[in-house]
Design a protein around this motif. Structure first.
Motif, mmCIF file in Angstrom:
data_model
loop_
_atom_site.group_PDB
_atom_site.id
_atom_site.type_symbol
_atom_site.label_atom_id
_atom_site.label_comp_id
_atom_site.label_asym_id
_atom_site.label_seq_id
_atom_site.Cartn_x
_atom_site.Cartn_y
_atom_site.Cartn_z
ATOM 1 N N ASN A 1 -6.880 -3.451 8.412
ATOM 2 C CA ASN A 1 -6.213 -2.939 7.216
ATOM 3 C C ASN A 1 -5.918 -4.063 6.230
ATOM 4 O O ASN A 1 -6.129 -3.939 5.017
ATOM 5 C CB ASN A 1 -4.912 -2.242 7.634
ATOM 6 N N GLU A 2 -5.465 -5.190 6.759
ATOM 7 C CA GLU A 2 -5.072 -6.329 5.935
ATOM 8 C C GLU A 2 -6.293 -6.993 5.293
ATOM 9 O O GLU A 2 -6.318 -7.258 4.098
ATOM 10 C CB GLU A 2 -4.304 -7.319 6.818
ATOM 11 N N ARG B 1 4.440 9.979 7.392
ATOM 12 C CA ARG B 1 4.326 8.841 8.289
ATOM 13 C C ARG B 1 4.433 9.279 9.756
ATOM 14 O O ARG B 1 3.871 8.649 10.646
ATOM 15 C CB ARG B 1 5.465 7.886 7.916
ATOM 16 N N ASP C 1 -8.382 2.199 6.338
ATOM 17 C CA ASP C 1 -7.291 3.074 6.742
ATOM 18 C C ASP C 1 -7.002 2.871 8.232
ATOM 19 O O ASP C 1 -7.931 2.757 9.038
ATOM 20 C CB ASP C 1 -7.698 4.530 6.493
ATOM 21 N N GLY D 1 -8.940 -3.616 4.121
ATOM 22 C CA GLY D 1 -8.384 -2.434 3.486
ATOM 23 C C GLY D 1 -8.785 -1.123 4.124
ATOM 24 O O GLY D 1 -8.792 -0.075 3.476
ATOM 25 N N VAL E 1 1.162 -1.870 8.106
ATOM 26 C CA VAL E 1 -0.082 -1.530 7.419
ATOM 27 C C VAL E 1 0.219 -0.764 6.130
ATOM 28 O O VAL E 1 1.328 -0.285 5.929
ATOM 29 C CB VAL E 1 -0.994 -0.652 8.310
ATOM 30 N N ASP E 2 -0.796 -0.676 5.281
ATOM 31 C CA ASP E 2 -0.704 0.122 4.054
ATOM 32 C C ASP E 2 -1.574 1.361 4.186
ATOM 33 O O ASP E 2 -2.729 1.262 4.603
ATOM 34 C CB ASP E 2 -1.212 -0.704 2.856
ATOM 35 N N ALA E 3 -1.026 2.511 3.831
ATOM 36 C CA ALA E 3 -1.817 3.731 3.783
ATOM 37 C C ALA E 3 -1.107 4.687 2.841
ATOM 38 O O ALA E 3 0.122 4.622 2.707
ATOM 39 C CB ALA E 3 -1.947 4.340 5.179
ATOM 40 N N GLY F 1 5.290 6.766 3.435
ATOM 41 C CA GLY F 1 6.244 6.844 2.329
ATOM 42 C C GLY F 1 6.588 8.275 1.965
ATOM 43 O O GLY F 1 7.719 8.698 2.200
ATOM 44 N N TYR G 1 -4.047 -3.536 12.213
ATOM 45 C CA TYR G 1 -3.402 -4.382 11.202
ATOM 46 C C TYR G 1 -4.415 -5.338 10.576
ATOM 47 O O TYR G 1 -4.480 -5.467 9.346
ATOM 48 C CB TYR G 1 -2.254 -5.147 11.854
#
Lengths: 316, 291
Positions: free
Chosen positions: B58-59, B146, B64, B62, B127-129, B133, B55
């Motif tokens: 990633n935060e 996911r 992965d 950025g 997190v963003d990846a 989604g 986290y």
């Protein structure tokens, strides 16, 4: 200490604490005292299995929560007086402990330990999803403001927990000095040898876990009345487990005195530091203390002192 | 209740994906508990630690989450080495049983959880990846990426570990130490050395498992508790220390949990793992693949 002296001392201790509490006007003392006494019960109960038989129970939070939520259910259905609630909480908790024990105590101790921890978490999840007892939103318990002859309700709860603590300590001491207790000690020292010598190990362990978990449930049963708002996260707080393992380890697990010393000491320090420092930091301190105790003195401070003395005696 | 075929099929497929992820969570404990007999109940706490490092990376940068897991892997290896040294000095060398060691690991679990709460609070972090989604659609079966990505990462991880254990010298030594540490000592190998490697390796897997976890769901510090029962159930059912058995057990648990969640509601799924665990302990303590 002889048996007669012990009973006299216990009764005297209860009466003195009770008489002293009549002089106190500050309610906070009762709130703090209740928690300390609750930990005396929990640590003593844990030690019956953990200290005498050597089986470490990681499910204290589960059994406290079971006791507390059996009170919530009864309160919603019938609303009986506290002694009845304590009895029922003890029976439910003891029965679940017995069932857990029957499935896992025949295996190696590690399995028992992990299964109890998993049990505590699963029961919490189930209660969280059970709408009747409030689910994750929690539940409010309305308690009477006063109890006749005693005064404020919190004073009544304090008294109940005081008697419960005396009962738990007396039970632990009786077990310790009985044939049953010697059997548990034999299991702790060498289970295989005990089994071969004709000690009915499984039966003794099952009795011990029922008594131990029953007392834990009894300690948890008045909790909803104490907090008046109960949610699963606080009833099943893992802090109970950490504390009840740390207290006997700090005080010493071989006799009934150890958990009492450990519980009174650690719980009092915590009550003071919760007010003066912060409650989250306070849990961290318990965790660190537990770790240090397990690594440096697995037999507790009493064991450490005794070991030192023995070594010194041998040397000289 | 009406059981429609495509609902059942979807439940089974997502159960397989979930099971793949459970395998990644459990593989560390299969090594530490199954092979080395070290009851590391703090393993899920290390996984949460892995989620939080993923986290942060990633935060802040950025990165992965999977890459983040690979970056912190060596640090987790060192962390595991440090913990094993303490464990070894305090318990194994004194000849204490694994049982009191459980209290040691419980202390670590508790400290890790409270520490994370002090630093991060009790908020859920995510997190963003790009693969969080969208889903693949095959006929009427949905494959959410996911879930698919963690499952694939897990299978690669377990494949590599299996190769390592069966093909390399140190891997075979780990197998040997799990079977007979005394005999290994007679061959001139220090069992504690081998165990040090193996335990560090088991903690290192928590870095990747943590990344997978935070891809699948938002994470908060006490989430690890939910996995103690699952991990233990999978390792015991898998027959302790057998990676292939562990994988099968994880898949079975994933499928049963997913079917339960689909037809009875997700709130029952933790009870499923616990039921599995109790049944296994009661009837087949040696595991479904056990000898």
């Amino acid at each position: 200490m002889g048996t007669k002296a012990f009973w006299l001392a216990t009764t005297a201790a209860v009466l003195i604490v009770f008489a002293a509490s009549r002089l106190v006007t500050n309610d906070y003392v009762f709130f703090a005292g209740y928690v300390v006494l609750q930990y005396v019960v929990l640590a003593t109960a844990w030690n019956i299995l953990g200290g005498y038989a050597g089986y470490i129970n990681f499910g204290t939070s589960g059994f406290v929560g079971i006791g507390a939520y059996s009170t919530v259910v009864l309160h919603k259905l019938v609303g009986p007086p506290i002694p009845v609630l304590i009895l029922v909480g003890g029976i439910v908790s003891g029965a679940i402990g017995l069932g857990m024990g029957y499935l896992t105590l025949r295996l190696r101790g590690v399995y028992f330990g992990i299964a109890t921890l998993a049990m505590a978490i699963v029961v919490q999840t189930l209660v969280t999803n059970w709408d009747f007892v409030g689910g994750s939103r929690g539940v409010y318990i309305i308690r009477p403001a006063h109890v006749p002859f005693i005064g404020g309700y919190i004073q009544y709860l304090f008294l109940v927990m005081l008697v419960l603590a005396a009962v738990a300590v007396a039970a632990a001491r009786t077990i310790e000095r009985s044939v049953f207790g010697f059997g548990l000690a034999a299991i702790r020292d060498d289970e295989q040898a005990a089994e071969v010598s004709g000690v009915p190990t499984l039966r003794l362990k099952l009795i011990a876990i029922s008594v131990s978990c029953g007392l834990m449930g009894m300690a948890g049963a008045p909790l909803p009345y104490y907090v008046t708002y109960l949610d699963p996260a606080s009833a099943f707080n893992l802090g109970y487990t950490a504390n009840t393992i740390a207290m006997p380890l700090i005080g010493g697990t071989a006799s009934w005195v150890g958990p009492v010393i450990g519980a009174i000491g650690l719980a009092t320090i915590q009550q003071v530091s919760t007010v003066t420092i912060s409650s989250a930091l306070n849990l961290l301190i318990v965790g660190v203390l537990l770790l240090i105790c397990v690594v440096v003195a697995p037999n507790g401070i009493v064991g450490l002192v005794r070991g030192k003395r023995r070594r010194a005696g041998r040397g000289g | 209740m009406e059981v429609s075929l495509d609902l059942l099929l979807n439940a089974v497929v997502s159960g397989v994906l979930l099971g793949g992820f459970y395998a990644a969570v459990s593989v560390g404990m299969a090594i530490s508990f199954g092979m080395l007999d070290i009851g590391n109940i703090a393993h899920p706490a290390f996984i949460i630690l892995g989620s939080f490092t993923a986290y942060i990376l990633n935060e802040r940068c950025g990165v992965d989450p999977i890459v983040a897991g690979i970056i912190v892997l060596p640090f987790f290896f060192l962390l595991g080495a440090g913990i094993y040294q303490v464990y070894h000095l305090a318990f194994e060398r004194r000849g204490e049983t694994a049982f009191i060691g459980l209290a040691f690991f419980f202390g670590i679990l508790f400290i890790a959880e409270v520490g994370l709460i002090l630093v991060f609070g009790v908020d859920y972090r995510f997190v963003d990846a790009p693969y969080i989604g969208p889903s693949l659609h095959l006929g009427f079966v949905d494959l959410p990426l996911r879930m698919l990505v963690p499952c694939l990462v897990s299978l690669v991880l377990i494949g590599l570990l299996q190769l390592f254990i069966s093909r390399t010298f140190i891997g075979r030594a780990i197998h040997a130490v799990s079977q007979d540490a005394g005999a290994l000592q007679l061959m001139g190998v220090r069992p504690s050395r081998v165990k040090l490697y193996a335990f560090s390796l088991s903690i290192a897997t928590a870095a990747l498992a943590g990344s997978c976890l935070i891809i699948i769901q938002p994470v908060e510090p006490s989430l690890g508790r939910d996995y103690i029962g699952r991990v233990f159930a999978v390792v015991v059912m898998g027959g302790m220390g057998s990676l292939s058995g562990m994988l099968i057990a994880a898949m079975a648990l994933g499928i049963v949990e997913s079917i339960t969640a689909t037809f009875y509601g997700p709130s029952w799924s933790p009870a499923v793992a616990f039921g599995f665990l109790l049944l296994t302990l009661a009837f087949r303590p040696a595991g479904i693949m056990g000898r």
